[in-house]
Scaffold this active site. Structure first.
Site, short mmCIF file in Angstrom:
data_model
loop_
_atom_site.label_atom_id
_atom_site.label_comp_id
_atom_site.label_asym_id
_atom_site.label_seq_id
_atom_site.Cartn_x
_atom_site.Cartn_y
_atom_site.Cartn_z
N HIS A 17 -14.94 20.66 14.83
CA HIS A 17 -14.47 21.99 14.39
C HIS A 17 -13.16 22.35 15.09
CE1 HIS A 17 -19.01 22.81 13.78
NE2 HIS A 17 -18.49 22.80 12.57
N LYS A 41 -31.74 31.68 8.66
CA LYS A 41 -31.53 30.32 9.17
C LYS A 41 -31.83 30.29 10.66
CE LYS A 41 -28.23 26.52 8.87
NZ LYS A 41 -26.85 26.14 8.58
N ARG A 90 -15.07 15.65 6.04
CA ARG A 90 -15.35 14.54 6.96
C ARG A 90 -15.51 13.21 6.24
NH1 ARG A 90 -20.39 17.16 9.48
NH2 ARG A 90 -20.40 17.86 7.34
N SER A 127 -23.26 19.69 13.81
CA SER A 127 -23.97 20.50 14.80
C SER A 127 -25.43 20.07 14.93
CB SER A 127 -23.87 21.98 14.42
OG SER A 127 -22.51 22.35 14.36
N1 COA Z 1 -16.64 18.64 12.43
C1 COA Z 1 -17.90 18.61 12.84
N2 COA Z 1 -18.91 19.13 12.14
C2 COA Z 1 -18.61 19.73 10.98
C3 COA Z 1 -17.31 19.80 10.50
C4 COA Z 1 -16.29 19.22 11.29
N3 COA Z 1 -15.02 19.19 10.91
N4 COA Z 1 -17.33 20.44 9.31
C5 COA Z 1 -18.60 20.76 9.08
N5 COA Z 1 -19.39 20.33 10.08
C6 COA Z 1 -20.84 20.42 10.18
C7 COA Z 1 -21.34 21.78 10.55
O1 COA Z 1 -21.48 21.91 11.95
C8 COA Z 1 -22.67 21.82 9.85
O2 COA Z 1 -23.61 21.13 10.62
P1 COA Z 1 -25.14 21.48 10.52
O3 COA Z 1 -25.50 21.55 9.08
O4 COA Z 1 -25.70 20.36 11.23
O5 COA Z 1 -25.26 22.80 11.21
C9 COA Z 1 -22.48 20.95 8.61
O6 COA Z 1 -21.38 20.13 8.91
C10 COA Z 1 -22.23 21.73 7.37
O7 COA Z 1 -21.11 22.55 7.63
P2 COA Z 1 -20.70 23.66 6.62
O8 COA Z 1 -20.65 23.14 5.25
O9 COA Z 1 -19.49 24.31 7.17
O10 COA Z 1 -21.94 24.59 6.66
P3 COA Z 1 -22.09 25.81 7.49
O11 COA Z 1 -23.51 26.21 7.39
O12 COA Z 1 -21.56 25.61 8.86
O13 COA Z 1 -21.14 26.87 6.73
C11 COA Z 1 -20.60 28.46 4.99
C12 COA Z 1 -21.25 27.13 5.34
C13 COA Z 1 -20.87 29.52 6.02
C14 COA Z 1 -19.10 28.29 4.88
C15 COA Z 1 -21.19 28.86 3.62
O14 COA Z 1 -22.58 28.72 3.67
C16 COA Z 1 -20.84 30.27 3.26
O15 COA Z 1 -19.76 30.57 2.86
N6 COA Z 1 -21.82 31.19 3.42
C17 COA Z 1 -21.68 32.60 3.10
C18 COA Z 1 -22.46 32.95 1.85
C19 COA Z 1 -21.68 32.56 0.62
O16 COA Z 1 -20.58 33.00 0.39
N7 COA Z 1 -22.31 31.73 -0.20
C20 COA Z 1 -21.71 31.23 -1.40
C21 COA Z 1 -20.90 30.02 -1.08
S1 COA Z 1 -20.15 29.36 -2.52
#
Ligand code: COA
Length: 158
Positions: A17, A41, A90, A127
């Site tokens: 990140h 969550k 990624r 994560s």
């Molecule tokens: N390096 C390391 N890890 C990374 C990464 C990077 N560059 N990019 C993503 N990850 C990891 C995250 O840590 C996460 O790990 P985990 O699932 O083990 O916790 C995983 O990859 C998924 O990441 P991400 O897709 O960013 O999911 P998230 O839960 O962290 O975030 C949101 C998703 C918050 C952006 C999305 O759910 C959201 O916008 N939510 C708000 C509600 C909404 O608007 N919903 C409609 C969406 S269309």
């Protein structure tokens, strides 16, 4: 001034990140790192703890703002008056989900664009994997910022 929102769970923030934030700062003047508040969550760290670790991981860089948000990212972006959402890619596995999310977000907020940055060194990190490895006694200090490694040890009683 160009601003982008980098949203996620960040439970906890990893070096992957941080690397996306640093790359994002090449393209944008300011980045709002937005921690999603999702009571449904199960998380290891509270939103406040996650926000604190994010601030420490970017050395309190003045160009990085850390915030929390509830509800739709599209609404949060509108409220912040920001039109760009930053995402890290990624690998191909991320692509389909990201494409769906970018299009759904565009549907929810037509003024918003998603910009992708390719992850480099930490493309294999997530994560959940960090938490699993740390819980089982693995050393994750290579893939998380120092403060996160410390907080994980404290939380997991090591
Ligand atoms: N390096 C390391 N890890 C990374 C990464 C990077 N560059 N990019 C993503 N990850 C990891 C995250 O840590 C996460 O790990 P985990 O699932 O083990 O916790 C995983 O990859 C998924 O990441 P991400 O897709 O960013 O999911 P998230 O839960 O962290 O975030 C949101 C998703 C918050 C952006 C999305 O759910 C959201 O916008 N939510 C708000 C509600 C909404 O608007 N919903 C409609 C969406 S269309």
């Amino acid at each position: 001034m160009t601003t982008a929102i980098y949203a996620g769970s960040f439970d906890p923030i990893t070096k992957g990140h941080v690397s996306i934030i640093r790359s994002g700062l090449v393209a944008f003047d300011r980045i709002i790192v937005a921690v999603v508040i999702n009571p449904n969550k199960k998380s290891l760290f509270t939103v406040e703890e996650r926000m604190h670790m994010i601030k420490a991981s970017v050395d309190a860089d003045a160009r990085v703002e850390v915030d929390g948000f509830e509800g739709l990212l599209a609404d949060y972006a509108r409220k912040q008056n920001v039109r760009v959402v930053l995402r890290g890619l990624r690998g191909v596995a991320d692509f389909e989900y990201e494409l769906q999310m970018a299009n759904m977000n565009r549907n929810l907020n037509a003024e918003m664009e998603t910009v992708f940055i390719m992850a480099n060194d930490y493309f294999y990190v997530s994560s959940s994997l960090v938490k699993e490895a740390a819980t089982l006694g693995g050393d994750v200090s290579n893939v998380v910022p120092e403060i996160v490694a410390r907080k994980l040890r404290e939380r997991l009683g090591r």
